[in-house]
Design a protein around this motif. Structure first.
Motif, short mmCIF file in Angstrom:
data_model
loop_
_atom_site.label_atom_id
_atom_site.label_comp_id
_atom_site.label_asym_id
_atom_site.label_seq_id
_atom_site.Cartn_x
_atom_site.Cartn_y
_atom_site.Cartn_z
N LYS A 108 52.40 34.52 10.37
CA LYS A 108 51.62 35.10 9.29
C LYS A 108 50.94 34.00 8.48
CE LYS A 108 52.75 39.17 7.30
NZ LYS A 108 53.31 40.17 6.33
N GLY A 112 47.09 33.97 8.81
CA GLY A 112 46.45 34.27 7.51
C GLY A 112 45.47 33.18 7.10
N PHE A 216 51.42 43.09 9.60
CA PHE A 216 50.24 42.24 9.42
C PHE A 216 49.09 43.19 9.12
CE2 PHE A 216 51.30 37.95 11.53
CZ PHE A 216 52.67 38.11 11.35
N MET A 219 44.65 41.96 8.90
CA MET A 219 44.55 40.52 9.22
C MET A 219 43.83 40.26 10.53
SD MET A 219 48.32 39.05 8.13
CE MET A 219 47.96 37.45 8.79
#
Ligand code: DER
Length: 236
Positions: A108, A112, A216, A219
């Protein structure tokens, strides 16, 4: 075609998006493994140059090292050009469940920080609602008083249809699984569709012992789905 062949097809398709000079987030899991192999192969053939890989797990770091892929990290590259990774579930809005391999935190962070995040799946991962398939929704928590935190997670989920929260076990002696970051994972088995994913996410992340969860949301920029009838590419 076997499931693994479908995973490889999706992975190779994603590597078509890779250009020389890119900083790449390298995913974790059996699908991402094919993408990392392919990147290594193209580097060896000279078809790709000046690639820097940011691995999302120790496992992927080892694989990339064995392939001679130059590696770095987010401290040196806070913006990543493209990340390629698998997923456990993908809904029609490209929300994902990830983390059944235990790498969700680093995934992540890196995904991200990526300008583009391409998800690679075989068609079995496509769902109507994430978290509803009676498969686990992983949550990374600190080991300190994990039973307390697991109890708080159950409390939060009472408001979203309830869940079972189980500590993920690893090793042969059945002790707790420990992530690359020295944390534990609680797998939440949800009773029904969670509804408002953003509010579930916010409530889970507000719990002090929680580090990160495996949803998620908003994303992924692209998902590549390999199925019996061919490969589909779906953009956000
Ligand atoms: O654990 C993870 O986040 C993996 O990327 C998972 O989401 C997909 O793993 P798979 O490609 O082995 O199904």
């Amino acid at each position: 075609l076997t499931q693994d062949e479908l995973k490889r097809i999706a992975a190779y398709k994603a590597v078509d998006f890779v250009k020389s000079g890119m900083v790449l987030g390298l995913g974790t899991g059996s699908t991402a493994r094919h993408a990392v192999d392919r990147i290594g192969e193209l580097l060896r053939q000279g078809k790709l140059e000046n690639i820097v890989g940011i691995p999302t797990s120790e496992k992927t770091e080892e694989q990339a090292l064995s392939l001679g892929i130059p590696l770095s990290d987010l401290d040196a590259h806070p913006v990543v050009d493209l990340s390629i990774d698998g997923a456990d579930e993908v809904d029609p809005y490209l929300n994902l469940v990830k983390g059944r391999g235990g790498s969700l935190l680093r995934e992540k962070m890196i995904e991200g920080a990526s300008k583009e995040f391409v998800v690679i799946v075989d068609e079995s991962k496509m769902v109507r609602h994430i978290g509803g398939s009676r498969m686990a929704l992983p949550v990374e928590i600190v080991p300190f008083c994990w039973r307390f935190t697991a109890g708080k997670l159950r409390e939060v989920m009472e408001g979203y249809g309830g869940c079972e929260a189980k500590l993920r076990l690893g090793g042969e002696k059945g002790e707790a699984f420990v992530t690359d970051n020295g944390n534990y994972i609680v797998d939440m088995y949800l009773e029904k569709d969670m509804g408002d994913l953003r509010s579930v996410s916010d409530e889970i992340l507000r719990l002090p012992g929680v580090v990160e969860h495996g949803m998620f949301l908003d994303m992924a920029s692209t998902v590549i789905i390999a199925g019996e009838l061919g490969v589909r590419i779906k953009n956000k």
